[in-house]
Design a protein around this motif. Structure first.
Motif, PDB file in Angstrom:
ATOM      1  N   PRO A 228       5.268   9.795   4.752  1.00 33.27           N
ATOM      2  CA  PRO A 228       4.285   8.673   4.384  1.00 33.27           C
ATOM      3  C   PRO A 228       3.145   8.578   4.423  1.00 33.27           C
ATOM      4  O   PRO A 228       2.739   9.039   5.848  1.00 33.27           O
ATOM      5  CB  PRO A 228       5.254   8.096   5.648  1.00 33.27           C
ATOM      6  CG  PRO A 228       6.722   8.732   5.473  1.00 33.27           C
ATOM      7  CD  PRO A 228       6.418  10.699   5.490  1.00 33.27           C
ATOM      8  N   ARG A 229       2.572   7.837   4.214  1.00 31.66           N
ATOM      9  CA  ARG A 229       1.020   7.183   4.573  1.00 31.66           C
ATOM     10  C   ARG A 229       0.555   6.151   5.467  1.00 31.66           C
ATOM     11  O   ARG A 229      -0.239   6.354   6.169  1.00 31.66           O
ATOM     12  CB  ARG A 229       0.068   7.008   3.367  1.00 31.66           C
ATOM     13  CG  ARG A 229       0.232   7.991   2.186  1.00 31.66           C
ATOM     14  CD  ARG A 229       0.334   6.986   1.291  1.00 31.66           C
ATOM     15  NE  ARG A 229       1.205   6.978   0.346  1.00 31.66           N
ATOM     16  CZ  ARG A 229       0.862   5.628  -0.915  1.00 31.66           C
ATOM     17  NH1 ARG A 229      -0.200   5.839  -1.583  1.00 31.66           N
ATOM     18  NH2 ARG A 229       2.146   4.873  -0.900  1.00 31.66           N
ATOM     19  N   SER A 230       1.696   5.875   6.353  1.00 38.47           N
ATOM     20  CA  SER A 230       1.104   4.774   7.674  1.00 38.47           C
ATOM     21  C   SER A 230       1.902   4.688   7.708  1.00 38.47           C
ATOM     22  O   SER A 230       3.650   4.952   7.387  1.00 38.47           O
ATOM     23  CB  SER A 230       1.110   3.444   6.760  1.00 38.47           C
ATOM     24  OG  SER A 230       2.001   2.646   6.011  1.00 38.47           O
ATOM     25  N   ILE A 231       2.418   3.548   9.398  1.00 37.04           N
ATOM     26  CA  ILE A 231       3.951   3.565  10.231  1.00 37.04           C
ATOM     27  C   ILE A 231       4.331   2.729   9.354  1.00 37.04           C
ATOM     28  O   ILE A 231       5.998   2.337   9.233  1.00 37.04           O
ATOM     29  CB  ILE A 231       2.848   3.349  11.855  1.00 37.04           C
ATOM     30  CG1 ILE A 231       4.307   2.744  12.264  1.00 37.04           C
ATOM     31  CG2 ILE A 231       2.849   1.932  11.568  1.00 37.04           C
ATOM     32  CD1 ILE A 231       5.099   4.409  12.222  1.00 37.04           C
ATOM     33  N   HIS A 232       3.867   1.363   8.817  1.00 36.52           N
ATOM     34  CA  HIS A 232       4.838   0.704   7.737  1.00 36.52           C
ATOM     35  C   HIS A 232       5.448   1.057   6.367  1.00 36.52           C
ATOM     36  O   HIS A 232       6.687   0.977   6.925  1.00 36.52           O
ATOM     37  CB  HIS A 232       3.828   0.453   7.613  1.00 36.52           C
ATOM     38  CG  HIS A 232       4.736  -1.776   6.674  1.00 36.52           C
ATOM     39  ND1 HIS A 232       5.286  -2.267   7.009  1.00 36.52           N
ATOM     40  CD2 HIS A 232       4.758  -1.285   4.563  1.00 36.52           C
ATOM     41  CE1 HIS A 232       5.303  -3.085   5.749  1.00 36.52           C
ATOM     42  NE2 HIS A 232       5.652  -2.759   4.799  1.00 36.52           N
ATOM     43  N   GLU A 233       5.252   2.516   6.115  1.00 36.31           N
ATOM     44  CA  GLU A 233       5.732   2.848   5.160  1.00 36.31           C
ATOM     45  C   GLU A 233       6.728   3.802   5.685  1.00 36.31           C
ATOM     46  O   GLU A 233       7.974   4.031   4.931  1.00 36.31           O
ATOM     47  CB  GLU A 233       4.791   4.152   4.256  1.00 36.31           C
ATOM     48  CG  GLU A 233       5.251   4.255   3.175  1.00 36.31           C
ATOM     49  CD  GLU A 233       4.388   5.375   2.151  1.00 36.31           C
ATOM     50  OE1 GLU A 233       4.640   6.539   2.666  1.00 36.31           O
ATOM     51  OE2 GLU A 233       3.185   4.817   2.421  1.00 36.31           O
ATOM     52  N   ALA A 234       6.484   4.368   7.311  1.00 39.85           N
ATOM     53  CA  ALA A 234       7.317   5.252   7.581  1.00 39.85           C
ATOM     54  C   ALA A 234       8.781   3.970   8.100  1.00 39.85           C
ATOM     55  O   ALA A 234      10.041   4.747   8.111  1.00 39.85           O
ATOM     56  CB  ALA A 234       6.763   5.900   8.731  1.00 39.85           C
ATOM     57  N   THR A 235       8.208   3.531   8.637  1.00 42.88           N
ATOM     58  CA  THR A 235       8.994   2.270   9.185  1.00 42.88           C
ATOM     59  C   THR A 235      10.636   1.945   7.914  1.00 42.88           C
ATOM     60  O   THR A 235      11.527   1.993   7.955  1.00 42.88           O
ATOM     61  CB  THR A 235       9.186   0.225   9.929  1.00 42.88           C
ATOM     62  OG1 THR A 235       7.511   0.315   9.213  1.00 42.88           O
ATOM     63  CG2 THR A 235       8.258   1.539  10.855  1.00 42.88           C
ATOM     64  N   GLU A 236       9.734   1.421   6.521  1.00 41.96           N
ATOM     65  CA  GLU A 236      10.657   1.147   5.678  1.00 41.96           C
ATOM     66  C   GLU A 236      11.649   1.861   4.906  1.00 41.96           C
ATOM     67  O   GLU A 236      13.182   1.458   4.435  1.00 41.96           O
ATOM     68  CB  GLU A 236       9.280   0.334   4.258  1.00 41.96           C
ATOM     69  CG  GLU A 236       9.191  -0.643   4.912  1.00 41.96           C
ATOM     70  CD  GLU A 236       7.983  -1.402   4.265  1.00 41.96           C
ATOM     71  OE1 GLU A 236       8.253  -0.930   2.594  1.00 41.96           O
ATOM     72  OE2 GLU A 236       7.982  -2.581   3.075  1.00 41.96           O
ATOM     73  N   GLU A 237      10.639   3.532   5.217  1.00 37.69           N
ATOM     74  CA  GLU A 237      12.207   4.100   4.440  1.00 37.69           C
ATOM     75  C   GLU A 237      12.658   4.549   5.843  1.00 37.69           C
ATOM     76  O   GLU A 237      14.414   4.961   4.897  1.00 37.69           O
ATOM     77  CB  GLU A 237      11.123   5.360   4.869  1.00 37.69           C
ATOM     78  CG  GLU A 237      11.620   6.779   3.513  1.00 37.69           C
ATOM     79  CD  GLU A 237      10.963   8.388   3.770  1.00 37.69           C
ATOM     80  OE1 GLU A 237      11.747   9.158   2.900  1.00 37.69           O
ATOM     81  OE2 GLU A 237      10.013   7.963   3.091  1.00 37.69           O
ATOM     82  N   LEU A 238      12.817   4.560   6.908  1.00 44.44           N
ATOM     83  CA  LEU A 238      14.243   4.839   7.402  1.00 44.44           C
ATOM     84  C   LEU A 238      14.971   3.698   7.884  1.00 44.44           C
ATOM     85  O   LEU A 238      15.607   3.596   7.657  1.00 44.44           O
ATOM     86  CB  LEU A 238      13.104   4.921   9.255  1.00 44.44           C
ATOM     87  CG  LEU A 238      14.226   5.073  10.336  1.00 44.44           C
ATOM     88  CD1 LEU A 238      14.886   6.519   9.632  1.00 44.44           C
ATOM     89  CD2 LEU A 238      13.090   5.391  11.684  1.00 44.44           C
TER      90      LEU A 238
END
Length: 649
Positions: A228-238
């Motif tokens: 994930p390129r950002s923490i926002h992208e990571a939280t959306e995927e999780l």
């Protein structure tokens, strides 16, 4: 959920009554049905706890031509998708159970089928025409599987009891396993505490034919998706992954509950279960009212927030501790030196009166860096810049601090940290979660040997940074301590535990995350906290990790002191032929007389001797394994998880 077992007798007759004894020993894992399959070549058995397809799906399951027989313990959460795929290839199903999906998957893909399974499982497949046995275990080691090659045959089972049921199998303690146990508080696969008996490694398949067994990893090393390129992208995927995992693991034809500690991990599972729109959720907790580590207030806040039907049990000195510990010696197979097994026992006992399945928060700490040890690894790297002499002096002065009865007090953490800073980084990491250093073992253990633990640590990822410790803990500590403890305590009460965080998609996701998305400065489980910041009460998000444990330092000076002194008596210690009595006596007296906090160390020794007495385990040959023997076996470990090209594992 089931217990499975089997014995080949291709060349040597199986003694009468063995399979009956073994099946009876697994009744707690499956009280709803017993089944067996016996030919002149093999005897297989299974006990079943009915979770899905209550009317059919009993085991063993036999292929239409009678050539392939399957016994299976666990749950396959993607069985519906696999069923559709197999039906498209012509498979015809007679039940809704996931065992039949495994059978048809094997008929189509052979031993490669296990990489298609998402879930928790231990599987045995016998191919009659080939005189071939295949054993497989899920990639994270959620479900156990033991095996023993003896006089040209192979025996296996969900628990050691199945192998102990065979009268020809010796019960001698393994010095390699015991050396690891005394250092780590658990026995890492492939070791066990019994010579000649092994645990199948997580994510591995064993194939036996013509007296010979081969073991290999079945995990496919797929091309890793981008991070994930950002923490926002990571939280959306999780967020998406947790929705899918919890929704799948809530599927059951029997009542489901959730184990709730009041911390981040279990509260996250509760939140996603509540959003799945199921009937009113049932939650279960253990409390320690009046103790500094009690989580009652947080538990009350979170259950009120989601409106669950909640049941809790306050664990104190009047709970029947000694009786529970004695019973644990029977159900544990190998001693659980994790004192958290005791509250897990009472939690499972309470939960099983209302539900048959529970969802738990296990795995999040190992995936997203939730333990204090990961911070200690970083701090120790800085501390090692200070001359060792100054650190030894600091450790000496820390020894003057008054000993506390708290579960994990400041003085206890300080002493452990300073001692660990004097060890190698790898040894320090396991020491902080373990007990005795090698030097300490030499003081009281007659057969202290550094090779087994050194070989295990040599299997640690060579890349610097947090990920090497996470991978190590996922491979060993999670499988052989945390999941082992939960499996034995729940199954002792015919209760199935499911850990949604260990869905393979979430495991793979965690490996793609940058380290700073896991341990962000001093904030642990950063991506999970960011995801839940608007979904859980702030108190739950910001509470420090407390851990699921007991006040063992205090209880060994009070309510459990008589049991400790009786179990570690001079007569019992000398009879074990393993330990120096004078040194053990000093450990006990130093703790009881408050010169040191050694509760966790003594818990391990106490449950070990209780276990040896319960199962009549003999001291063993007294000869440590050759230095090359353990590395050769650990070389089979391979990868539990898909590895990036840069990894040395």
């Amino acid at each position: 959920m089931c217990g499975i077992l089997g014995y080949t007798h291709v060349h040597k007759r199986l003694p009468r009554g063995v399979i009956d004894t073994a099946l009876n020993s697994l009744m707690h894992r499956g009280p709803d049905h017993q089944g067996r399959f016996t030919t002149e070549l093999v005897s297989l058995g299974a006990t079943r706890l009915r979770i899905l397809d209550l009317e059919s799906g009993d085991q063993p399951l036999i292929s239409p031509d009678g050539d392939v027989i399957v016994v299976f313990n666990g749950e396959i959460f993607n069985h519906h998708e696999l069923r559709l795929e197999l039906e498209a290839h012509g498979a015809q199903f007679e039940t809704r159970c996931d065992t039949e999906v495994i059978l048809h998957a094997f008929l189509r893909w052979g031993s490669e089928c296990f990489s298609h399974l998402s879930g928790m499982f231990a599987v045995a497949v016998w191919v009659q025409s080939e005189r071939r046995l295949i054993l497989a275990r899920d990639r994270m080691g959620i479900k156990p599987l033991y095996y023993c090659q003896h006089e040209g045959e192979i025996y296996f089972g969900s628990e050691l009891k199945c192998i102990f049921a065979h009268p020809d199998v010796p019960r001698r303690i393994s010095m390699d396993g015991l050396n690891c146990f005394l250092s780590l508080n658990y026995v890492p696969a492939p070791h066990t505490l019994v010579e000649g008996i092994n645990k199948l490694l997580p994510g591995h398949v064993l194939e036996w034919r013509n007296h010979t067994a081969s073991v290999r990893s079945y995990i496919q090393k797929d091309v890793t998706a981008p991070a994930p390129r950002s923490i926002h992208e990571a939280t959306e995927e999780l967020d998406s992954l947790l929705q899918k995992s919890v929704r799948e693991q809530l599927v059951s034809d029997v009542p489901v509950g959730i184990w709730l500690s009041g911390g981040l991990d279990s509260s996250t599972i509760l939140r996603y279960a509540a959003n799945a729109g199921t009937a009113q959720l049932r939650t279960f907790s253990i409390t320690f009212k009046g103790r500094s580590f009690d989580e009652s207030d947080s538990i009350k806040e979170i259950t009120n927030h989601f409106g669950s039907q909640h049941t809790e049990f306050d664990l104190d000195e009047n709970a029947g501790l000694e009786n529970a510990i004695q019973r644990m010696a029977y159900y544990s197979d190998e001693p659980s030196a994790d004192a958290g097994a005791l509250p897990a026992w009472f939690l499972a006992q309470m939960s099983s009166k209302q539900v048959t399945v529970v969802l738990t928060g296990e795995g999040a700490d190992e995936l997203f860096a939730g333990y204090l040890t990961y911070k200690a690894d970083r701090y120790a790297a800085m501390a090692r810049r200070v001359p060792a002499g100054l650190r030894r002096a600091a450790l000496k002065y820390a020894g003057l601090l008054p000993v506390s009865d708290d579960k994990i007090s400041f003085e206890y953490k300080l002493k452990r940290f300073l001692q660990g800073s004097l060890l190698s980084p790898e040894m320090a990491h396991v020491y902080w979660n373990g007990t005795f250093t090698h030097a300490e073992k030499r003081e009281f253990f007659h057969f202290a040997d550094s090779n087994p633990l050194a070989a295990m640590l040599g299997n640690m990822n060579g890349e610097p940074g947090l990920q090497r410790y996470l991978e190590f803990d996922q491979r060993y500590y999670l499988a052989d301590d945390i999941l082992y403890k939960v499996d034995r305590m729940t199954m002792a009460h015919s209760l199935e535990a499911r850990p949604p965080f260990l869905d393979p998609r979430i495991v793979d996701f965690s490996r793609r995350l940058p380290e700073e998305f896991k341990l962000h400065g001093s904030q642990s489980k950063y991506v999970l906290r960011r995801l839940m910041q608007d979904k859980l009460p702030p108190n739950v998000l910001h509470r420090p990790k407390i851990g699921f444990d007991i006040p063992i330092h205090d209880w060994f000076r009070s309510v459990l002191q008589p049991m400790l002194l009786d179990t570690l008596s001079e007569e019992a210690v000398r009879a074990s032929e393993l330990f120096n009595w004078n040194a053990v006596e000093r450990l006990v007296s130093n703790h009881v007389e408050r010169r040191a906090n050694l509760g966790y160390h003594l818990w391990g020794l106490m449950v070990l001797l209780l276990w040896m007495k319960q199962w009549n385990i003999l001291p063993g040959s007294g000869k440590p394994a050759l230095p090359d023997a353990v590395p050769a076996m650990l070389g089979q470990v391979g990868s539990l998880l898909p590895q990036p090209a840069s990894s040395s594992l």
